[in-house]
Write an enzyme that holds these catalytic residues in place. Sequence first.
Site, PDB file in Angstrom:
ATOM      1  N   GLU A   1       7.024   4.586  77.084  1.00  0.00           N
ATOM      2  CA  GLU A   1       5.620   4.184  76.953  1.00  0.00           C
ATOM      3  C   GLU A   1       4.983   3.935  78.315  1.00  0.00           C
ATOM      4  O   GLU A   1       5.398   3.017  79.030  1.00  0.00           O
ATOM      5  CB  GLU A   1       5.513   2.905  76.109  1.00  0.00           C
ATOM      6  CG  GLU A   1       4.101   2.381  75.978  1.00  0.00           C
ATOM      7  CD  GLU A   1       4.023   1.063  75.226  1.00  0.00           C
ATOM      8  OE1 GLU A   1       2.902   0.673  74.856  1.00  0.00           O
ATOM      9  OE2 GLU A   1       5.068   0.417  75.029  1.00  0.00           O
TER      10      GLU A   1
ATOM     11  N   GLU B   1      -1.056  -3.700  67.662  1.00  0.00           N
ATOM     12  CA  GLU B   1      -0.404  -4.509  68.684  1.00  0.00           C
ATOM     13  C   GLU B   1      -1.491  -5.185  69.514  1.00  0.00           C
ATOM     14  O   GLU B   1      -1.786  -4.793  70.633  1.00  0.00           O
ATOM     15  CB  GLU B   1       0.503  -3.649  69.576  1.00  0.00           C
ATOM     16  CG  GLU B   1       1.388  -4.498  70.482  1.00  0.00           C
ATOM     17  CD  GLU B   1       2.176  -3.671  71.483  1.00  0.00           C
ATOM     18  OE1 GLU B   1       3.328  -4.028  71.762  1.00  0.00           O
ATOM     19  OE2 GLU B   1       1.627  -2.673  71.999  1.00  0.00           O
TER      20      GLU B   1
END
Length: 255
Positions: A139, A236
């Site tokens: 990521e 998130e």
Amino acid sequence: MTRFSANLGFLWNELPIPAAIRAARTAGFDAVECHWPYDTPASEVVLALEETGMEMLGLNTRRGNTEAREFGLAALPGREAEARADISEGLAFAAATRTRNLHVMAGVTTHDGARACFEENLLFACDAARHSGTTILIEPMNGFDVPGYFLSATSQAADLIARLDQPNLRLMFDCYHVQRMEGEILPILQQVLPIVGHIQFAAVPDRGPPDHGEVDYRTIFTALAELGYKEPLGAEYRCTAPTEATLGWMRDLRD
């Protein structure tokens, strides 16, 4: 209908993970994901998942020394043994809880050998993950929240995935991080979607609920549906109120 996953690192993070899983189901989420669940016995997580019918989509490898502001070890030369122990721990927890993805955290480094170190550790992770069928994720993170993080651009991650050519290595596309660093989420997402393993979102720039800020998530989610993406999208975001009080966006954006 768009499906959503609750990231329990931010949502209901005041609760033990099993209770947070149950709260997410009650609130209408379709799946859950975690940051670092290792202090909770896997058996307790499994019980909550089975009771709710939820799937755990992902978790992260450990950060390292948090007092030293470490944020992963996989790209840190000289820390290979620790990084691989963390990867093995993450894969074991993922296998025990039938978690789909493990995010291998690169870490904060400017060392000349960081890329080679990261690649070798990712090859180790991909090889080890084949036994359980777990997908390894990487990521890119923005330099405002995590200064000096080794992986900071979508193109950098895509190049690494292409170079390593591992079928179980994929991209975690976090809309918040991409918008902070690169902008133009939708064209980038359309380009890299074939290598995406999971998508996360939050408002930009404050990382709050996705009902405000500079990103129109209705447009993003509609485009994903038109592109045939059907996996749950990971919420998130940071809550400034009890999680239940922040969920108006889910009713508005689900369809």
